[in-house]
Every structure is written in C-alpha cells, then in structure tokens.
Design a protein around this motif. Structure first.
Motif, PDB file in Angstrom:
ATOM      1  N   LEU A 197       8.737   0.996  -7.820  1.00  0.00           N
ATOM      2  CA  LEU A 197       7.890   0.475  -6.757  1.00  0.00           C
ATOM      3  C   LEU A 197       8.739   0.430  -5.500  1.00  0.00           C
ATOM      4  O   LEU A 197       9.825  -0.155  -5.504  1.00  0.00           O
ATOM      5  CB  LEU A 197       7.391  -0.927  -7.113  1.00  0.00           C
ATOM      6  N   ILE A 198       8.261   1.092  -4.442  1.00  0.00           N
ATOM      7  CA  ILE A 198       9.024   1.117  -3.194  1.00  0.00           C
ATOM      8  C   ILE A 198       8.181   0.566  -2.057  1.00  0.00           C
ATOM      9  O   ILE A 198       6.958   0.655  -2.067  1.00  0.00           O
ATOM     10  CB  ILE A 198       9.505   2.533  -2.830  1.00  0.00           C
ATOM     11  N   GLY A 199       8.862  -0.012  -1.102  1.00  0.00           N
ATOM     12  CA  GLY A 199       8.234  -0.425   0.140  1.00  0.00           C
ATOM     13  C   GLY A 199       8.742   0.502   1.220  1.00  0.00           C
ATOM     14  O   GLY A 199       9.925   0.839   1.241  1.00  0.00           O
ATOM     15  N   SER A 200       7.857   0.963   2.084  1.00  0.00           N
ATOM     16  CA  SER A 200       8.316   1.843   3.153  1.00  0.00           C
ATOM     17  C   SER A 200       7.755   1.385   4.486  1.00  0.00           C
ATOM     18  O   SER A 200       6.632   0.907   4.575  1.00  0.00           O
ATOM     19  CB  SER A 200       7.941   3.298   2.881  1.00  0.00           C
ATOM     20  N   GLY A 201       8.597   1.512   5.485  1.00  0.00           N
ATOM     21  CA  GLY A 201       8.231   1.169   6.849  1.00  0.00           C
ATOM     22  C   GLY A 201       8.471   2.368   7.734  1.00  0.00           C
ATOM     23  O   GLY A 201       8.738   3.472   7.248  1.00  0.00           O
ATOM     24  N   ALA A 254      -0.491   1.485  -1.438  1.00  0.00           N
ATOM     25  CA  ALA A 254      -1.297   0.465  -0.766  1.00  0.00           C
ATOM     26  C   ALA A 254      -0.689   0.243   0.606  1.00  0.00           C
ATOM     27  O   ALA A 254       0.513  -0.007   0.732  1.00  0.00           O
ATOM     28  CB  ALA A 254      -1.296  -0.832  -1.561  1.00  0.00           C
ATOM     29  N   TYR A 255      -1.512   0.371   1.629  1.00  0.00           N
ATOM     30  CA  TYR A 255      -1.048   0.147   2.995  1.00  0.00           C
ATOM     31  C   TYR A 255      -1.169  -1.340   3.314  1.00  0.00           C
ATOM     32  O   TYR A 255      -2.215  -1.938   3.115  1.00  0.00           O
ATOM     33  CB  TYR A 255      -1.846   1.009   3.971  1.00  0.00           C
ATOM     34  N   ILE A 256      -0.062  -1.907   3.786  1.00  0.00           N
ATOM     35  CA  ILE A 256      -0.041  -3.354   4.016  1.00  0.00           C
ATOM     36  C   ILE A 256       0.089  -3.709   5.494  1.00  0.00           C
ATOM     37  O   ILE A 256       0.118  -4.884   5.836  1.00  0.00           O
ATOM     38  CB  ILE A 256       1.097  -4.019   3.204  1.00  0.00           C
ATOM     39  N   GLY A 257       0.144  -2.723   6.326  1.00  0.00           N
ATOM     40  CA  GLY A 257       0.229  -2.938   7.766  1.00  0.00           C
ATOM     41  C   GLY A 257       0.432  -1.604   8.445  1.00  0.00           C
ATOM     42  O   GLY A 257       0.564  -0.571   7.791  1.00  0.00           O
ATOM     43  N   PRO A 258       0.458  -1.614   9.777  1.00  0.00           N
ATOM     44  CA  PRO A 258       0.694  -0.367  10.497  1.00  0.00           C
ATOM     45  C   PRO A 258       2.048   0.239  10.112  1.00  0.00           C
ATOM     46  O   PRO A 258       3.082  -0.428  10.191  1.00  0.00           O
ATOM     47  CB  PRO A 258       0.697  -0.781  11.970  1.00  0.00           C
ATOM     48  N   LYS A 259       2.016   1.454   9.612  1.00  0.00           N
ATOM     49  CA  LYS A 259       3.217   2.193   9.213  1.00  0.00           C
ATOM     50  C   LYS A 259       4.019   1.483   8.127  1.00  0.00           C
ATOM     51  O   LYS A 259       5.236   1.666   8.009  1.00  0.00           O
ATOM     52  CB  LYS A 259       4.101   2.485  10.428  1.00  0.00           C
TER      53      LYS A 259
END
Length: 72
Positions: A26-30, A7-12
């Motif tokens: 579950l990972i978050g990536s920036g 799921a995209y939560i913002g730019p990049k």
C-alpha cells in the motif's frame, strides 16, 4: 506488477494498492513523493484477492485498506 486499486484522497494525492508476485504494498503518493504505508503478506494478499472476486470493488478496497491500516 498490477495496480489493484487507487483511492484519491485530495488534489494530486492518492493511496494505491500494488501487487507484485505474491505480495502487495500500500503506497501513498503526492505531487512529489511516494511513500510505502504497509506491506501485506502472501496470505493477506490471497485473502484479499478472494474477497475482491466475491464482493463489489468498494467493499474489497475497504477491506484491503483496513488490513493495511492495522500495520501502520
């Protein structure tokens, strides 16, 4: 290893559920980093896969995300 959903939560910026063997993470990536947000057990992963097979994708991801959010 399989990326089950992203799921995209913002730019990049995104949140992804990655399954490997019988576990899920579950990972978050920036733009410049990746952070583990939660790890789901074998039982939690199996339950979510069952739901994913029975429900539309959006509902299954919401369920996955809610399970992982409880661990944060």
């Amino acid at each position: 290893m399989e990326v089950m959903e992203t799921a995209y939560i913002g730019p990049k910026k995104s949140v992804s559920l990655i399954r490997f063997a019988d576990r899920s993470v579950l990972i978050g990536s920036g733009e410049n980093n990746i952070t583990v947000l939660a790890e789901l057990s074998q039982d939690e992963t199996a339950r979510i896969i069952e739901q994913d097979n029975a429900e539309p994708n959006t509902t299954a991801f919401r369920s996955l995300f809610n399970e992982a959010r409880k661990k944060i």
